[in-house]
Design an enzyme around this catalytic site. Structure first.
Site, PDB file in Angstrom:
ATOM      1  CG  ASP A 134      -8.510  -4.710   1.485  1.00 38.44           C
ATOM      2  OD1 ASP A 134      -9.468  -4.179   2.071  1.00 38.44           O
ATOM      3  OD2 ASP A 134      -8.422  -4.777   0.247  1.00 38.44           O
TER       4      ASP A 134
ATOM      5  CG  ASP B 197      -2.448 -20.379  -0.088  1.00 38.80           C
ATOM      6  OD1 ASP B 197      -1.925 -20.364   1.039  1.00 38.80           O
ATOM      7  OD2 ASP B 197      -1.900 -20.914  -1.074  1.00 38.80           O
TER       8      ASP B 197
ATOM      9  CG  ASP C 117     -14.207  -6.868   1.564  1.00 36.56           C
ATOM     10  OD1 ASP C 117     -13.997  -6.034   2.465  1.00 36.56           O
ATOM     11  OD2 ASP C 117     -14.681  -6.555   0.450  1.00 36.56           O
TER      12      ASP C 117
ATOM     13  CE  LYS D 122       1.194 -18.106  -1.663  1.00 35.19           C
ATOM     14  NZ  LYS D 122       0.667 -19.464  -1.553  1.00 35.19           N
TER      15      LYS D 122
ATOM     16  CE1 TYR E  90      -3.359  -2.865   0.684  1.00 38.70           C
ATOM     17  CE2 TYR E  90      -4.612  -0.817   0.751  1.00 38.70           C
ATOM     18  CZ  TYR E  90      -4.569  -2.186   0.612  1.00 38.70           C
ATOM     19  OH  TYR E  90      -5.727  -2.896   0.411  1.00 38.70           O
TER      20      TYR E  90
HETATM   21  C1  IPM Z   1     -10.671  -0.857   3.034  1.00 41.71           C
HETATM   22  C2  IPM Z   1     -10.642  -0.445   1.581  1.00 41.71           C
HETATM   23  C3  IPM Z   1      -9.393   0.348   1.251  1.00 41.71           C
HETATM   24  C4  IPM Z   1      -8.202  -0.550   1.523  1.00 41.71           C
HETATM   25  C5  IPM Z   1      -9.375   0.920  -0.180  1.00 41.71           C
HETATM   26  C6  IPM Z   1     -10.514   1.858  -0.407  1.00 41.71           C
HETATM   27  C7  IPM Z   1      -8.075   1.607  -0.505  1.00 41.71           C
HETATM   28  O1  IPM Z   1     -10.794  -1.558   0.747  1.00 41.71           O
HETATM   29  O2  IPM Z   1     -10.534   0.023   3.905  1.00 41.71           O
HETATM   30  O3  IPM Z   1     -10.860  -2.038   3.307  1.00 41.71           O
HETATM   31  O4  IPM Z   1      -7.839  -1.358   0.654  1.00 41.71           O
HETATM   32  O5  IPM Z   1      -7.626  -0.436   2.592  1.00 41.71           O
HETATM   33 MN    MN Z   2     -11.319  -3.354   1.824  1.00 42.55          MN
END
Ligand code: IPM
Ligand code: MN
Ligand code: NAD
Length: 364
Positions: free
Chosen positions: A249, A225, A253, A192, A141
């Protein structure tokens, strides 16, 4: 940080559904301020895609400094707007806070509040209670790299993966400290290192050193993974997960899916002081979800991630019982289907949030 008794909170609604869900969280904070007399001062900032398109402003230096000087916390909605395809403003604001305030710990609870929301076969809410410690200031990042011969058949694009000893050690230590402080008995580090040799070796070595200082905690190393596979097969085997910026990240999700979707996932961006002499940093709180452009302006976005995020902020500011209260009423709203369609209700954004606020306010 401000030395008055008041805790000043900067509010950045941002883009898409960000302003509407943030507004619901702000109304909750107003109840705490006005009814419970918590010493909160709310400072709404006009930042995001609209502002950027209007006058080119992303995240001015004076604002960045003022937030650090005056505020105890920032509440952010979401950033990202199809009218700004390069997402310049989003990166300046989001990374301006994460990197600028050195908020190295992105703490993302993966907690299911109701059996009904867990989509995994034969799994219940009690099986989903993980806290992910995502490294938040390094990795892929950092924006180091570049493009060469862009637009030609020979073009090259490079994003460097930066891992420092200090950065790796402090996030791993934060995960173990959290586990110790919260009675969690296991920490899993995901990397990884089989493919990404140099960074992986550093993570593995530092994990080995740090875990030796927490002998009462079971430590586990997994390739990321495999971790994804095992999370889906049986999330109850995980308590605390520590990992790098990108993997964190993605994992969160995935974790949000176990919670009922992104409309239910909250997060904190923190800098744990290294010593009492370390400068106190403002903390930043944001739902895990993004700006969800297709949902914008329809009163359908789930406001509960934003409410839970505001609850996390109250916990951080010194009112853990209020964090628990917010979670309790969001849970009740889910149980009674006083919620938005994504989590099985029929209410709109405003009505679902208002239901939670009314119940909660009646107790204050
Ligand atoms: C999150 C988002 C951000 C990240 C994006 C918008 C840059 O996906 O906060 O999870 O990847 O950190
Ligand atoms: Mn995210
Ligand atoms: P997203 O999180 O906006 O949406 C992913 C999916 O989740 C969509 O199906 C969406 O409808 C659903 N969803 C998200 N929030 C919801 C809510 N509150 N209620 C109900 N459903 C919800 O991710 P995306 O579509 O990949 O990204 C959209 C924009 O948001 C992009 O510009 C991205 O960069 C940005 N983004 C910003 C942040 C942030 O500011 N912290 C986080 C993630 C994505």
């Amino acid at each position: 940080m401000a030395s008055t008794g008041k805790k000043k909170i900067a509010i950045i609604g941002g883009d898409g559904i960000g302003p509407s869900v943030t507004q619901e969280a702000v109304r909750l904070l107003e109840i705490y301020r006005d009814r419970a007399r918590l010493p909160l001062e709310l400072w709404e900032l006009d930042l995001g895609a609209d502002r950027f398109l209007r006058d080119g402003t992303t995240f001015p230096n004076q604002i960045q400094i003022a937030i650090q000087r005056e505020c105890a916390a920032v509440l952010l909605g979401a950033l990202g707007d199809p009218r700004v395809p390069g997402l310049e403003h989003a990166r300046d604001i989001l990374f301006g806070m994460r990197f600028g305030y050195d908020l190295y710990a992105n703490v993302r609870p993966v907690k299911a509040l109701s059996d009904r929301l867990v989509p995994l076969k034969d799994r219940r809410a009690k099986d989903v209670d993980i806290v992910v410690f995502r490294e938040n200031t390094e990795g892929l990042y950092v924006g180091m790299g570049g493009q060469f011969k862009r637009g030609t058949p020979d073009e090259v694009a490079i994003n460097e993966d930066v891992n420092t000893r200090k950065g790796v050690e402090r996030i791993i230590r934060a995960a173990f400290e959290y586990a110790r402080a919260h009675g969690r008995t296991k920490v899993t580090m995901a990397d990884k290192s089989n493919a990404l040799r140099y960074a992986g070796e550093l993570w593995l070595r530092v994990f080995g050193e740090v875990k030796a200082q927490y002998p009462e905690i079971i430590s586990q190393h997994l390739y990321v993974d495999a971790l994804c596979l095992l999370m889906i097969q049986d999330p109850s085997q995980f308590q605390v997960i520590v990992t790098n910026n990108l993997f964190g990240d993605i994992i969160t999700d995935l974790g949000a899916a176990f919670q009922g979707g992104l409309g239910m996932a909250a997060s904190a961006n923190l800098h744990y002081p290294a010593s009492p002499a370390d400068t106190p940093r403002v903390a930043m709180f944001e739902p895990v979800h993004g700006s969800a452009p297709p949902l914008t302006g329809k009163d359908v976005a789930n406001p509960f991630a934003a409410l839970l995020t505001a609850g996390m902020m109250l916990g951080h500011l010194g009112w853990p019982e209020e964090e628990a209260r917010v979670e309790k009423w969001v849970t009740t709203a889910i149980d009674e289907r006083m919620c938005t369609v994504d989590v099985g209700g029929t209410l709109g954004t405003r009505a679902a949030a208002a239901w939670v606020r009314e119940k909660l306010a009646a107790e204050l």
